[in-house]
Design a protein around this motif. Sequence first.
Motif, mmCIF file in Angstrom:
data_model
loop_
_atom_site.group_PDB
_atom_site.id
_atom_site.type_symbol
_atom_site.label_atom_id
_atom_site.label_comp_id
_atom_site.label_asym_id
_atom_site.label_seq_id
_atom_site.Cartn_x
_atom_site.Cartn_y
_atom_site.Cartn_z
ATOM 1 N N ILE A 203 0.847 -1.189 0.000
ATOM 2 C CA ILE A 203 0.000 0.000 0.000
ATOM 3 C C ILE A 203 0.884 1.240 0.000
ATOM 4 N N ASP A 204 0.740 2.059 -1.008
ATOM 5 C CA ASP A 204 1.462 3.329 -1.072
ATOM 6 C C ASP A 204 0.610 4.383 -0.375
ATOM 7 N N LEU A 205 0.920 4.659 0.886
ATOM 8 C CA LEU A 205 0.099 5.566 1.676
ATOM 9 C C LEU A 205 0.106 6.995 1.148
ATOM 10 N N SER A 206 1.084 7.344 0.312
ATOM 11 C CA SER A 206 1.131 8.706 -0.222
ATOM 12 C C SER A 206 -0.026 8.972 -1.185
ATOM 13 N N LYS A 207 -0.665 7.904 -1.639
ATOM 14 C CA LYS A 207 -1.781 8.053 -2.579
ATOM 15 C C LYS A 207 -3.129 8.232 -1.872
ATOM 16 N N ASN B 145 -8.677 -11.361 9.372
ATOM 17 C CA ASN B 145 -9.137 -12.583 10.039
ATOM 18 C C ASN B 145 -10.620 -12.538 10.373
ATOM 19 N N LYS B 146 -11.208 -11.331 10.325
ATOM 20 C CA LYS B 146 -12.628 -11.203 10.648
ATOM 21 C C LYS B 146 -13.460 -10.618 9.506
ATOM 22 N N VAL B 147 -12.901 -9.679 8.768
ATOM 23 C CA VAL B 147 -13.675 -8.968 7.743
ATOM 24 C C VAL B 147 -13.323 -9.497 6.359
ATOM 25 N N THR B 148 -14.358 -9.834 5.595
ATOM 26 C CA THR B 148 -14.198 -10.302 4.219
ATOM 27 C C THR B 148 -15.000 -9.402 3.296
ATOM 28 N N SER B 149 -14.368 -8.895 2.248
ATOM 29 C CA SER B 149 -15.091 -8.060 1.290
ATOM 30 C C SER B 149 -15.915 -8.944 0.365
ATOM 31 N N SER C 79 -11.568 -0.423 -2.281
ATOM 32 C CA SER C 79 -11.298 0.409 -1.114
ATOM 33 C C SER C 79 -11.430 -0.403 0.171
ATOM 34 N N ILE C 80 -12.456 -1.253 0.242
ATOM 35 C CA ILE C 80 -12.656 -2.110 1.418
ATOM 36 C C ILE C 80 -11.438 -3.010 1.624
ATOM 37 N N ASN C 81 -10.937 -3.595 0.526
ATOM 38 C CA ASN C 81 -9.779 -4.498 0.629
ATOM 39 C C ASN C 81 -8.539 -3.770 1.156
ATOM 40 N N VAL C 82 -8.333 -2.536 0.656
ATOM 41 C CA VAL C 82 -7.199 -1.747 1.128
ATOM 42 C C VAL C 82 -7.322 -1.483 2.626
ATOM 43 N N GLU D 44 -22.672 -6.346 6.623
ATOM 44 C CA GLU D 44 -22.923 -4.945 6.286
ATOM 45 C C GLU D 44 -23.202 -4.911 4.802
ATOM 46 N N ALA D 45 -24.456 -4.713 4.456
ATOM 47 C CA ALA D 45 -24.888 -4.914 3.077
ATOM 48 C C ALA D 45 -24.374 -3.852 2.112
ATOM 49 N N LEU D 46 -24.159 -2.637 2.615
ATOM 50 C CA LEU D 46 -23.766 -1.512 1.755
ATOM 51 C C LEU D 46 -22.575 -0.835 2.417
ATOM 52 N N SER D 47 -21.387 -1.382 2.200
ATOM 53 C CA SER D 47 -20.248 -1.070 3.053
ATOM 54 C C SER D 47 -19.455 0.155 2.635
ATOM 55 N N ALA D 48 -19.459 0.513 1.363
ATOM 56 C CA ALA D 48 -18.690 1.680 0.865
ATOM 57 C C ALA D 48 -17.208 1.521 1.160
ATOM 58 N N SER D 49 -16.656 2.304 2.088
ATOM 59 C CA SER D 49 -15.217 2.242 2.386
ATOM 60 C C SER D 49 -14.860 1.098 3.333
#
Length: 534
Positions: free
Chosen positions: A9-13, A151-155, A139-142, A105-110
């Motif tokens: 992940i390039d945090l500068s972006k 280990n808990k959240v899956t996109s 975005s969710i994956n990032v 969370e059906a409509l997760s966005a970020s």
Amino acid sequence: MTSEAFPTIDLSKYDQLTEGSATILFPKNKVFYNHVQQYNRDLSCLAIRAFTELYQEEKVLLRRKRNKQPVTDGAQPSTEDVTETLTKADAEEKAKKQPYAIVMEALSASGLRAIRYAKEIPLIKSIIANDLSAAAVDSINVNIQHNQVGNKVTSNHADAIQYMSQHKDEYHVIDLDPYGSAAPFLDSAMQAVKNGGMMLITCTDMGVLAGNGYPEKCFALYGGSNVGGDATHETALRLVLNMIATTGAKYRKSIEPLLCLSIDFYVRLFIRVHQSPIKVKELAYNTMMMSKCSGCYSVTEQRLGKISHNKNGSKKFGLATGASHIGPNCSFCGYVNHIGGPMWAGNLHNKDFIDRVLSLQAKADDKIYKTLPRIKGMLTMAKNELDAHFYFKPTSVSSVLKIPAPSIETFTGALGNLGYHASLSHTVPNSIKTDAPWETIWFIGKKLAEKCKLDKSKLSETTAGYKILSNDDVGKDIDLNKLKAESGSTDMEDSDWLFQRNEVSDQVNQLRRIKIVRFQENPTKNWGPKSRPK
């Protein structure tokens, strides 16, 4: 966290934003984040935590009840029995602490909300963070990677309606927080939630839901119409609840409102869903129509079913009897009545659940939960709300009768002295909920007009106020002399006795004196629902 910890992940972006325990990455200059919704997310975290604890405790108690072996003939339990009982109890206590809850969370966005749930709610085992937008899923994956919650959240990239309909009875918690109405998602969500599970539902289309400018659209989305007036935001809650209840009934599921709030520009509802055919039979009784006068704003109600009890204690269900006092014109002023509903007629809150959330709120870290004072304020107000339908403003009564506006203490004092209860409402400041009928409210209004020596001849005879003041039937069944005698105050003048303080007005005043944050403080310039994300 640093970029070295996450070399991919390039945090500068990205722009970084921290809320609660989560730090979310947004592409530079493309942040769709609404500060005002942190209250929604803070409250949701605490409510889900309260629910998951409650759900787990119920399962443990059920297992104990099933495993309980009665001791007969005065025999004492053996050492082996005691050891086995202790072992089971220890295992159950350990089980209470094990993450188990499956959340969607059906409509997760970020992914902000899902990540906060994963980091802040101990009993959550897994979360599906779903979105229809491929860019949102990226975005969710990032953010999953950046917050180390893989280990808990899956996109998941899918249409939420189709996805939930394919996963029946799978989720302990389903969160629906769409832009606009949640109505399109309710059918599939009702199928996907487990028996005894919880649904969190947001609707932001308050112009449709809480107004009376689009009755056809409100009816199309929610199966009922709002008629505006003082209690329009409570009516909005009841319309959404009725839509949810009728949706669940098709699948033999009933609803139990835990906490239903009107907040800023949206409604937020926390509801349990039970597989209970017998409770579904109560739906007609828990559904009502309402009529609101266009002149004096009086409200009357009509339930659509009735429940009676047989001698053996069983319930008998039948058709409701039509109310004789509801007609095309108001019985108080003669103006036209408008019909609203059908809508939910049951309770809006579960006070035990609110207590559980408030206990978590009292122990929560204010560095993570930035809106704790407001959570305490609104939930304290909701807990103390009277289980009655709708509310009114004393200023509306004074506006109709053209008299000075009475204080909350004056009006609630009169209601208490006439034998009724009263409370405030979480939805609107300076409003009163009461179990008194509107005839009593107008009787008090007429007494206020007498007290201020209003000359009704100065009012136009066509106004609602003049007609109410001239209507001798208003309050004709209220015997002030009898009520004064019962209170031991026969030596007092009617107006002095009627408007004196009492337990009801003191309780309301005590709540008003509590320094609580009930309404949103402006977090940014021009805050609000914002535009739909592109």
